[in-house]
Design a protein around this motif. Structure first.
Motif, PDB file in Angstrom:
ATOM      1  N   THR A  46       0.829  -1.206   0.000  1.00  0.00           N
ATOM      2  CA  THR A  46       0.000   0.000   0.000  1.00  0.00           C
ATOM      3  C   THR A  46       0.863   1.256   0.000  1.00  0.00           C
ATOM      4  O   THR A  46       0.598   2.200  -0.760  1.00  0.00           O
ATOM      5  N   ASN A  87       2.405   1.643  -3.514  1.00  0.00           N
ATOM      6  CA  ASN A  87       1.419   2.101  -4.490  1.00  0.00           C
ATOM      7  C   ASN A  87       1.053   3.562  -4.268  1.00  0.00           C
ATOM      8  O   ASN A  87       0.930   4.330  -5.228  1.00  0.00           O
ATOM      9  N   GLU A 133       1.701   6.347  -7.076  1.00  0.00           N
ATOM     10  CA  GLU A 133       0.547   7.108  -7.567  1.00  0.00           C
ATOM     11  C   GLU A 133       0.741   8.601  -7.324  1.00  0.00           C
ATOM     12  O   GLU A 133       0.297   9.434  -8.122  1.00  0.00           O
TER      13      GLU A 133
END
Length: 75
Positions: free
Chosen positions: A25, A28, A32
């Protein structure tokens, strides 16, 4: 250009499933964030296949899952 190396699941064997998910997480979210800032366009993993070819005098020539840096950077 960013290159990341992950030698496999053995790096994370000591983590619990929840801790592993937290790592994924965080990764990512970080990536992002780069995309949303226009600092990255996309990311693709390198292929896992490699080939080892014997060179002159028994030397090894390795054609792995990586681009030739001089070609990728210099064009």
């Amino acid at each position: 250009m960013l290159f990341f190396r992950n030698t496999g699941p053995e790096n994370y064997h000591h983590l619990s499933p929840d801790q592993r998910q937290q790592v994924v997480t965080r990764w990512n979210d970080w990536f992002e964030g780069l995309v949303s800032q226009g600092k990255a366009v996309e990311g693709q993993p390198l292929e896992m296949d490699t080939r080892i070819i014997s060179g002159p005098g028994g030397g090894r020539v390795v054609d792995g899952p990586f681009p030739e840096a001089k070609e990728a950077i210099a064009g």
